[in-house]
Enzyme design. Structure first.
Site, PDB file in Angstrom:
ATOM      1  N   GLU A 113     -67.578  -8.898  91.824  1.00 22.49           N
ATOM      2  CA  GLU A 113     -67.781  -9.867  90.736  1.00 22.49           C
ATOM      3  C   GLU A 113     -68.528 -11.090  91.264  1.00 22.49           C
ATOM      4  OE1 GLU A 113     -64.435  -9.923  87.351  1.00 22.49           O
ATOM      5  OE2 GLU A 113     -63.674 -10.573  89.302  1.00 22.49           O
ATOM      6  N   GLY A 160     -67.219 -15.937  88.181  1.00 23.85           N
ATOM      7  CA  GLY A 160     -66.589 -15.163  87.101  1.00 23.85           C
ATOM      8  C   GLY A 160     -65.659 -14.124  87.693  1.00 23.85           C
ATOM      9  N   SER A 162     -77.223  -1.887  88.843  1.00 26.65           N
ATOM     10  CA  SER A 162     -76.817  -1.568  87.464  1.00 26.65           C
ATOM     11  C   SER A 162     -77.863  -1.842  86.392  1.00 26.65           C
ATOM     12  CB  SER A 162     -75.528  -2.326  87.120  1.00 26.65           C
ATOM     13  OG  SER A 162     -75.722  -3.709  87.298  1.00 26.65           O
ATOM     14  N   LYS A 204     -75.867   0.921  80.759  1.00 25.24           N
ATOM     15  CA  LYS A 204     -75.128   0.794  79.500  1.00 25.24           C
ATOM     16  C   LYS A 204     -75.520   1.855  78.469  1.00 25.24           C
ATOM     17  CE  LYS A 204     -72.620  -3.303  79.513  1.00 25.24           C
ATOM     18  NZ  LYS A 204     -73.227  -4.094  80.580  1.00 25.24           N
ATOM     19  N   ASP A 236     -62.504 -13.203  87.219  1.00 24.80           N
ATOM     20  CA  ASP A 236     -61.258 -12.916  86.484  1.00 24.80           C
ATOM     21  C   ASP A 236     -60.588 -11.618  86.938  1.00 24.80           C
ATOM     22  OD1 ASP A 236     -63.784 -12.212  84.955  1.00 24.80           O
ATOM     23  OD2 ASP A 236     -62.341 -10.896  83.973  1.00 24.80           O
ATOM     24  N   SER A 263     -74.835 -10.025  73.514  1.00 23.64           N
ATOM     25  CA  SER A 263     -76.153 -10.649  73.574  1.00 23.64           C
ATOM     26  C   SER A 263     -76.939 -10.051  74.730  1.00 23.64           C
ATOM     27  CB  SER A 263     -76.015 -12.161  73.741  1.00 23.64           C
ATOM     28  OG  SER A 263     -75.146 -12.440  74.801  1.00 23.64           O
TER      29      SER A 263
HETATM   30  C1  PLP Z   1     -72.706  -4.852  81.478  1.00 23.61           C
HETATM   31  C2  PLP Z   1     -73.322  -4.908  82.809  1.00 23.61           C
HETATM   32  C3  PLP Z   1     -72.536  -4.967  83.976  1.00 23.61           C
HETATM   33  C4  PLP Z   1     -71.029  -5.005  83.939  1.00 23.61           C
HETATM   34  O1  PLP Z   1     -70.497  -3.827  83.420  1.00 23.61           O
HETATM   35  P1  PLP Z   1     -68.961  -3.736  82.959  1.00 23.61           P
HETATM   36  O2  PLP Z   1     -68.766  -2.350  82.512  1.00 23.61           O
HETATM   37  O3  PLP Z   1     -68.778  -4.743  81.859  1.00 23.61           O
HETATM   38  O4  PLP Z   1     -68.156  -4.119  84.142  1.00 23.61           O
HETATM   39  C5  PLP Z   1     -73.177  -4.950  85.200  1.00 23.61           C
HETATM   40  N1  PLP Z   1     -74.519  -4.929  85.292  1.00 23.61           N
HETATM   41  C6  PLP Z   1     -75.315  -4.888  84.208  1.00 23.61           C
HETATM   42  C7  PLP Z   1     -76.781  -4.842  84.397  1.00 23.61           C
HETATM   43  C8  PLP Z   1     -74.739  -4.864  82.926  1.00 23.61           C
HETATM   44  O5  PLP Z   1     -75.536  -4.837  81.851  1.00 23.61           O
END
Ligand code: PLP
Length: 331
Positions: free
Chosen positions: A206, A210, A306, A55, A212, A80
Site C-alpha cells: 500500500e 493510505g 497493475s 480492472k 488502512d 472516478s
Molecule cells: C484499482 C487499482 C488498484 C487497487 O486494486 P484493489 O483491488 O482495489 O486493491 C491498483 N492498481 C491500479 C492500477 C488500479 O486501478
C-alpha cells in the site's frame, strides 16, 4: 451468483470466461533491475491490458456471471478511476447500458475516457451527496445491477486471473508482490498463489499515506482512514478494506508493507526510462516495494504492474529531475 468468498475454482472459471476477451499480458524482465534488487524479478504487465489496467478482468467476469437478463437491465458503478472504464468497456462489449457515478470535479480525461466507451456518466456533488447513495437510487429506480470495485466475489475471482497467468507462465515463485487499494487484486492473487505456488510468500503493498489495510492486517480489525489519502497512487486511495477482501487477506496473505510516494516516483521513472514502459503511480506500488527494499526479497519474485493510466501532467511531474520537481504533485 458465486459464494460470498471466492475460491480458486472461481478464478479458474473466470479464466475460461476471459479467454479471447482479455489480453494475456506479457511478463517483463530486466537484468538491470535484477542486479539492483538482488533477485530475479518477473513483472506481469497489466498496464498493457485492455483499458490499461487489470480492472477489466474483474468487471468483465462479473458482467458475464450475472447473465443476460440482469445485463439487459443495465449496470451501475461508482468510480472516478480505472473501475469506471473497466465497467464501461465490459458493458460496451456486451451491448448493455452502463451508468457510472462520478464526482462532478473528476479529471476531464477520466470523464471523457469513461464516456468514450459509451457509458452514461452521472455527475454528483460530493459535498452534497454520497456516491453510494446516488448509485443506490439509480439501482432502485431502474433494476440495474451495481458492480462494486473490489468487494465482490466475481470481481475478486476475475482479478485473480492475473496472478494465475503469471504462475502458469513462469512456474512457482518465492515471492509475489501485489499492490493494494481495496484489496480485490490482492485477494484474487492470493487465491492463485495458494493453489499454484503454495510456498510463495504473498506480500500486499500500500502507499504509506493510505495504509488502512496494512494497519487492519496488523491489528485484526478493519481500520477506516479519517479522509481520502493524498497519495499520488490514486487507485489506492481507498479509506477502508472490504467485508470480503479483509478476511481473505488476513487468511491468505503473508505480509503487508507500505512505500512512500517518493519510492513510487523512482519506480515509475525506472519503468519509463530503463524498461520503456508507461505505468501509473498505483501500478508501480509492488515494483517500488522491491526496488526500495520495503520488502527484502530473494530468489524468484513476481511483481504485478497493475495499470498504466497516468495523465500527461503527472508523468511530466514524475519525469522532472528531483532537484527541479515542484514540491506538490499536480492534482
Ligand atoms: C484499482 C487499482 C488498484 C487497487 O486494486 P484493489 O483491488 O482495489 O486493491 C491498483 N492498481 C491500479 C492500477 C488500479 O486501478
Amino acid at each position: 451468483m458465486t459464494a460470498p468468498h471466492p475460491t480458486f475454482k472461481d478464478v479458474t472459471a473466470a479464466r475460461e470466461r476471459l479467454k479471447g476477451i482479455a489480453h494475456r499480458t506479457p511478463v517483463l524482465t530486466s537484468r538491470k533491475l535484477n542486479a539492483q534488487v538482488g533477485a530475479e524479478l518477473f513483472l506481469k504487465g497489466e498496464h498493457l491490458q485492455r483499458m490499461g489496467a487489470f480492472k477489466f478482468r474483474g468487471a468483465y467476469n462479473a458482467l458475464t456471471v450475472m447473465g443476460p437478463e440482469a445485463r439487459a437491465k443495465g449496470i451501475v458503478a461508482f468510480s472516478s478511476g480505472n473501475h469506471a472504464q473497466a465497467v464501461a468497456l465490459s458493458a460496451q462489449l456486451y451491448g448493455c447500458k452502463a451508468t457510472i457515478v462520478m464526482p462532478h470535479n473528476a479529471p476531464k480525461a477520466k470523464l471523457d475516457a469513461t464516456a468514450g466507451y459509451g457509458a452514461t456518466v452521472v455527475k454528483f456533488d460530493p459535498s452534497e451527496s454520497k456516491r453510494e447513495e446516488v448509485a443506490r437510487k439509480l439501482v432502485d429506480e431502474t433494476g440495474a445491477t451495481l458492480v462494486p470495485p473490489f468487494d465482490h466475489p466475481d470481481v475478486i475471482a476475475g482479478q485473480g486471473t492475473t496472478a494465475a497467468e503469471l504462475f502458469e507462465e513462469v512456474g512457482e515463485l518465492d515471492y509475489l508482490l501485489v499492490c493494494c487499494g481495496g484489496g480485490g487484486l490482492l485477494s484474487g492473487s492470493a487465491l492463485a498463489a495458494r493453489a499454484m505456488s503454495p510456498k510463495c510468500k504473498v506480500i500486499g503493498v500500500e502507499p504509506a499515506l493510505g495504509d488502512d489495510l496494512t494497519r487492519s492486517f496488523k491489528t485484526g480489525s478493519l481500520v477506516h482512514l479519517p479522509g481520502v489519502p493524498a497519495t499520488i497512487a490514486d487507485g489506492a486511495r481507498t479509506i477502508c478494506g472490504g467485508d470480503i477482501t479483509f478476511p481473505m487477506i488476513r487468511a491468505l496473505v503473508d505480509e503487508m508493507v507500505t512505500v512512500p510516494d517518493a519510492a513510487l516516483v523512482d519506480a515509475v521513472r525506472f519503468a519509463m526510462l530503463t524498461m520503456k514502459q508507461v505505468i501509473e503511480p498505483t501500478g508501480a506500488l509492488a515494483l517500488a516495494a522491491a526496488m526500495s527494499g520495503a520488502v527484502k526479497v530473494s530468489g524468484r519474485v513476481g511483481v504485478i504492474i497493475s495499470g498504466g493510466n497516468v495523465d500527461a501532467a503527472m508523468l511530466r511531474w514524475i519525469l522532472t529531475d528531483d532537484a527541479e520537481r515542484a514540491a506538490t504533485p499536480p492534482a
